[in-house]
Motif scaffolding. Structure first.
Motif, PDB file in Angstrom:
ATOM      1  N   ILE A  53     -56.619  11.396  11.267  1.00 30.22           N
ATOM      2  CA  ILE A  53     -57.318  12.639  11.746  1.00 30.22           C
ATOM      3  C   ILE A  53     -57.704  12.115  13.412  1.00 30.22           C
ATOM      4  N   ASN A  54     -57.993  10.940  13.509  1.00 30.46           N
ATOM      5  CA  ASN A  54     -58.102  10.214  14.862  1.00 30.46           C
ATOM      6  C   ASN A  54     -58.145   8.849  14.729  1.00 30.46           C
ATOM      7  N   GLY A  55     -58.196   7.939  15.742  1.00 33.94           N
ATOM      8  CA  GLY A  55     -58.001   6.754  15.568  1.00 33.94           C
ATOM      9  C   GLY A  55     -59.032   5.832  14.624  1.00 33.94           C
ATOM     10  N   ASN A  56     -59.843   6.388  14.288  1.00 41.62           N
ATOM     11  CA  ASN A  56     -61.105   6.103  13.672  1.00 41.62           C
ATOM     12  C   ASN A  56     -61.278   6.594  11.966  1.00 41.62           C
ATOM     13  N   HIS A  57     -60.448   7.649  11.985  1.00 40.52           N
ATOM     14  CA  HIS A  57     -60.442   8.374  10.530  1.00 40.52           C
ATOM     15  C   HIS A  57     -59.406   8.826  10.005  1.00 40.52           C
ATOM     16  N   VAL A  58     -59.346   8.700   8.726  1.00 42.44           N
ATOM     17  CA  VAL A  58     -58.343   9.262   7.928  1.00 42.44           C
ATOM     18  C   VAL A  58     -58.602  10.240   6.593  1.00 42.44           C
ATOM     19  N   LEU A  59     -57.871  11.172   6.674  1.00 41.53           N
ATOM     20  CA  LEU A  59     -58.222  12.369   5.462  1.00 41.53           C
ATOM     21  C   LEU A  59     -57.399  11.953   4.351  1.00 41.53           C
ATOM     22  N   THR A  60     -57.959  12.035   3.190  1.00 40.58           N
ATOM     23  CA  THR A  60     -57.217  11.867   1.882  1.00 40.58           C
ATOM     24  C   THR A  60     -57.839  12.512   0.809  1.00 40.58           C
ATOM     25  N   SER A  61     -57.527  12.282  -0.513  1.00 35.30           N
ATOM     26  CA  SER A  61     -58.199  13.168  -1.676  1.00 35.30           C
ATOM     27  C   SER A  61     -59.358  12.375  -2.010  1.00 35.30           C
ATOM     28  N   GLY A  62     -60.554  13.113  -2.702  1.00 38.57           N
ATOM     29  CA  GLY A  62     -61.512  12.563  -3.210  1.00 38.57           C
ATOM     30  C   GLY A  62     -61.473  11.497  -4.234  1.00 38.57           C
ATOM     31  N   SER A  63     -60.389  12.004  -5.185  1.00 42.46           N
ATOM     32  CA  SER A  63     -59.881  11.678  -6.345  1.00 42.46           C
ATOM     33  C   SER A  63     -59.244   9.998  -6.161  1.00 42.46           C
ATOM     34  N   CYS A  64     -58.583   9.936  -4.978  1.00 42.15           N
ATOM     35  CA  CYS A  64     -57.819   8.739  -4.422  1.00 42.15           C
ATOM     36  C   CYS A  64     -58.864   7.544  -4.155  1.00 42.15           C
ATOM     37  N   VAL A  65     -60.025   7.761  -3.765  1.00 39.42           N
ATOM     38  CA  VAL A  65     -61.209   6.723  -3.549  1.00 39.42           C
ATOM     39  C   VAL A  65     -62.132   6.463  -4.315  1.00 39.42           C
ATOM     40  N   MET A  66     -62.165   7.049  -5.441  1.00 37.56           N
ATOM     41  CA  MET A  66     -63.030   7.100  -6.711  1.00 37.56           C
ATOM     42  C   MET A  66     -62.333   6.605  -7.851  1.00 37.56           C
ATOM     43  N   THR A  67     -63.293   5.997  -8.725  1.00 31.58           N
ATOM     44  CA  THR A  67     -62.961   5.234  -9.859  1.00 31.58           C
ATOM     45  C   THR A  67     -62.402   6.366 -11.041  1.00 31.58           C
ATOM     46  N   ASN A  68     -61.706   5.797 -11.924  1.00 29.89           N
ATOM     47  CA  ASN A  68     -61.142   6.842 -12.991  1.00 29.89           C
ATOM     48  C   ASN A  68     -62.464   7.599 -13.573  1.00 29.89           C
ATOM     49  N   GLY A  69     -61.924   8.966 -13.555  1.00 25.82           N
ATOM     50  CA  GLY A  69     -63.016   9.884 -14.026  1.00 25.82           C
ATOM     51  C   GLY A  69     -63.994  10.204 -13.014  1.00 25.82           C
ATOM     52  N   ALA A  70     -63.528   9.823 -11.726  1.00 29.37           N
ATOM     53  CA  ALA A  70     -64.403  10.237 -10.325  1.00 29.37           C
ATOM     54  C   ALA A  70     -65.966  10.045 -10.946  1.00 29.37           C
ATOM     55  N   ALA A  71     -66.139   8.689 -11.201  1.00 30.08           N
ATOM     56  CA  ALA A  71     -67.732   8.445 -11.647  1.00 30.08           C
ATOM     57  C   ALA A  71     -68.209   7.781 -10.520  1.00 30.08           C
ATOM     58  N   SER A  72     -67.431   7.205  -9.672  1.00 31.58           N
ATOM     59  CA  SER A  72     -68.530   6.506  -8.448  1.00 31.58           C
ATOM     60  C   SER A  72     -67.280   6.464  -7.371  1.00 31.58           C
ATOM     61  N   ILE A  73     -67.681   6.121  -6.113  1.00 33.19           N
ATOM     62  CA  ILE A  73     -66.821   5.864  -4.917  1.00 33.19           C
ATOM     63  C   ILE A  73     -66.617   4.414  -4.994  1.00 33.19           C
ATOM     64  N   TYR A  74     -65.468   3.789  -4.635  1.00 32.06           N
ATOM     65  CA  TYR A  74     -65.117   2.473  -4.464  1.00 32.06           C
ATOM     66  C   TYR A  74     -65.916   2.072  -3.239  1.00 32.06           C
ATOM     67  N   PRO A  75     -66.366   0.738  -3.459  1.00 35.86           N
ATOM     68  CA  PRO A  75     -67.033  -0.023  -2.438  1.00 35.86           C
ATOM     69  C   PRO A  75     -65.931   0.105  -0.849  1.00 35.86           C
ATOM     70  N   ALA A  76     -66.289   0.472   0.058  1.00 35.57           N
ATOM     71  CA  ALA A  76     -65.561   0.771   1.110  1.00 35.57           C
ATOM     72  C   ALA A  76     -64.708  -0.531   1.347  1.00 35.57           C
ATOM     73  N   ARG A  77     -65.136  -1.521   1.195  1.00 33.85           N
ATOM     74  CA  ARG A  77     -64.432  -2.919   1.652  1.00 33.85           C
ATOM     75  C   ARG A  77     -63.097  -3.384   0.603  1.00 33.85           C
ATOM     76  N   LEU A  78     -63.082  -2.520  -0.303  1.00 32.02           N
ATOM     77  CA  LEU A  78     -62.003  -2.794  -1.389  1.00 32.02           C
ATOM     78  C   LEU A  78     -61.041  -1.636  -1.204  1.00 32.02           C
ATOM     79  N   VAL A  79     -61.072  -0.655  -0.008  1.00 33.39           N
ATOM     80  CA  VAL A  79     -60.098   0.141   0.291  1.00 33.39           C
ATOM     81  C   VAL A  79     -59.225  -0.142   1.718  1.00 33.39           C
ATOM     82  N   GLN A  80     -58.135  -0.176   1.617  1.00 34.03           N
ATOM     83  CA  GLN A  80     -57.276  -0.656   2.879  1.00 34.03           C
ATOM     84  C   GLN A  80     -56.535   0.567   3.026  1.00 34.03           C
ATOM     85  N   VAL A  81     -56.174   0.755   4.487  1.00 26.72           N
ATOM     86  CA  VAL A  81     -55.124   1.838   5.070  1.00 26.72           C
ATOM     87  C   VAL A  81     -54.138   1.121   5.718  1.00 26.72           C
ATOM     88  N   PHE A  82     -52.692   1.397   5.491  1.00 22.98           N
ATOM     89  CA  PHE A  82     -51.739   1.003   6.223  1.00 22.98           C
ATOM     90  C   PHE A  82     -51.013   1.900   6.935  1.00 22.98           C
TER      91      PHE A  82
END
Length: 259
Positions: A53-82
């Motif tokens: 969206i801009n140099g600092n932000h990326v749009l994706t799905s909620g289900s992508c960044v959440m655990t199975n069953g969407a019970a919780s959001i992953y800790p940010a440090r475990l998510v990488q963007v390429f």
């Protein structure tokens, strides 16, 4: 009488022409074709896609960044963007890798209905722009007419990670709910005509581009009648703007299944 017959023939031809559909063709995306599209790596090793969206932000799905069953959001440090050269098997000069600093999932994301299945990732370090491999997305604010040809972008389903795209034709929105017992009556939704390719699978959040502009993200793929359902980005612009300027993280322990 001849004029009436001629007019009828022309009208019939117009109707048939509107109902005709170009066959869907899967193709590899060429370098520089969708430079706003990035890969997102999570502990589940999905092949999620996002859009810059801009140099600092990326749009994706909620289900992508959440655990199975969407019970919780992953800790940010475990998510990488390429971003950059996504088809390369090893890093090249246009590849840029970033770690998430904050993850904001839409507060009205509902797991059962899949409504508002979107999220914004704020990066610890912005992408270097301008770049020959990364570009901010241009969001389409115009209505996409019925029958318009657009492109769905997805990650390859097997083998070496590459971007693929296939053409879809936009369906009359009043007919979108025919497949799903009226679950898609919201005005922000749109859907495709039936897809002719055998392997049409995509993930929630995979982007739809019309005339090169980011138009929507995949919401749900039906399996009985082969259609893709999308959420139009132009209906999310107010929410997006709020996330780009947000100073507070998501509430601790937030779980969309509680609603």
């Amino acid at each position: 009488m001849v004029k009436v017959a001629l007019a009828s023939i022309l009208l019939l031809g117009a109707i048939i022409g509107c109902q005709s559909q170009t066959g869907n063709v899967v193709r590899n995306v060429i370098f520089g074709e969708f430079p706003s599209v990035v890969y997102i790596s999570t502990p589940r090793h999905q092949r999620c896609l996002g859009t810059v969206i801009n140099g600092n932000h990326v749009l994706t799905s909620g289900s992508c960044v959440m655990t199975n069953g969407a019970a919780s959001i992953y800790p940010a440090r475990l998510v990488q963007v390429f971003g950059g050269d996504l088809s390369a098997t090893s890093p090249v000069v246009t590849r840029q890798t970033r770690t998430a600093e904050h993850i904001f999932v839409h507060e009205n994301y509902r797991v059962n209905s899949n409504d508002n299945n979107v999220a914004v990732i704020r990066l610890t370090e912005p992408f270097h722009l301008p770049s020959n491999g990364i570009e901010e997305a241009h969001i389409r604010m115009r209505i996409v007419p019925q029958g318009h040809q657009c492109d769905v972008v997805r990650g390859s389903l097997t083998g070496t990670p590459v971007l693929e795209a296939y053409n879809v034709q936009i369906r009359n929105r009043n007919l979108c709910e025919q497949c799903c017992i009226g679950l898609f009556r919201d005005e922000s939704n749109m859907c495709s005509e039936n897809i002719s390719i055998e392997n049409h699978s995509i993930l929630a959040g995979d982007p739809l581009f019309c005339d090169g502009e980011l138009t929507a993200v995949a919401n749900l793929l039906t399996t009985t009648i082969v259609q893709v359902h999308f959420t139009q980005i132009r209906f999310l612009t107010h929410w997006l703007h709020h996330q780009l300027n947000r100073t507070q993280p998501m509430p601790e322990g937030w779980n969309p299944n509680d609603y």
